[in-house]
Design an enzyme around this catalytic site. Sequence first.
Site, PDB file in Angstrom:
ATOM      1  N   CYS A  58      83.666 -55.531-107.759  1.00  0.00           N
ATOM      2  CA  CYS A  58      83.273 -55.498-109.168  1.00  0.00           C
ATOM      3  C   CYS A  58      81.758 -55.756-109.259  1.00  0.00           C
ATOM      4  O   CYS A  58      80.978 -54.988-108.717  1.00  0.00           O
ATOM      5  CB  CYS A  58      84.099 -56.529-109.943  1.00  0.00           C
ATOM      6  N   HIS A  94      90.035 -50.414-112.195  1.00  0.00           N
ATOM      7  CA  HIS A  94      89.167 -51.472-111.702  1.00  0.00           C
ATOM      8  C   HIS A  94      90.003 -52.650-111.201  1.00  0.00           C
ATOM      9  O   HIS A  94      90.949 -53.064-111.842  1.00  0.00           O
ATOM     10  CB  HIS A  94      88.266 -51.925-112.853  1.00  0.00           C
ATOM     11  N   ASP A 120      88.719 -45.931-113.428  1.00  0.00           N
ATOM     12  CA  ASP A 120      88.102 -47.246-113.636  1.00  0.00           C
ATOM     13  C   ASP A 120      87.669 -47.410-115.089  1.00  0.00           C
ATOM     14  O   ASP A 120      86.867 -46.631-115.603  1.00  0.00           O
ATOM     15  CB  ASP A 120      86.895 -47.387-112.701  1.00  0.00           C
TER      16      ASP A 120
END
Length: 231
Positions: free
Chosen positions: A121, A200, A169
Amino acid sequence: MSETIRVQGLSGDTDFPAYVARPQDSPTAAIVVIQEIFGVNAGIRRKCDTLAEAGYLAIAPDLFHTFGEGIELDPDIPAEMDQAMTLFQKFDQDQGVRDIEAAIRWARGEGCAKVGAVGYCLGGRLAYMTAARTYSDASVGYYAVGIDNLLHEKRAIANPLLLHIAGDDGFVDTATQKAMHEGLDDHPRVTLYDYEGMDHGFATEFGKRRNDACARLADERTMAFFAEHLA
């Protein structure tokens, strides 16, 4: 064996905590594990432990130490997700890379000739920045955010970089993914893998975001990458 240590910052007049997992025998190399926006939580510590089980010295610096040491958040709890997003907006990413570089130096001081980095991330973005700005021997980023805004740094990437891209995502849209491919596919040091339909956080250790099959595939690719470039 695991412990929390303190790493001296590059300035020499500050230090910050880091979680360290050591292998049973002498490490083959070291890997800096770069946190998500949730701090050095149980999932990041488990990433370190898994790397130590594979023979690496793993260190996860507390990059949010400027907000208060020991921040640990759970993305499955809405209030904590909101807190994480607020910290992300306030976070000094340039300082974060300097802290990562301090962790790399610490690992080299432990006798590891080669040191890599892996991030998730926010940590995926920082892994890209680490590849461009430090002497990391090999770097891996999972679902890195905002790489399209960092493509101007690609010429500085001298050592191998692997990026795992989640195809669906929620934080990295199709246009951004396209820009990543257009900007990096021809880079001799960069490899990109796409995971169709993944959102994600699919490779998180715990929680609702994880997809076991794709997490295992991405992690297998990561371990093969490190085996090749940190040997």
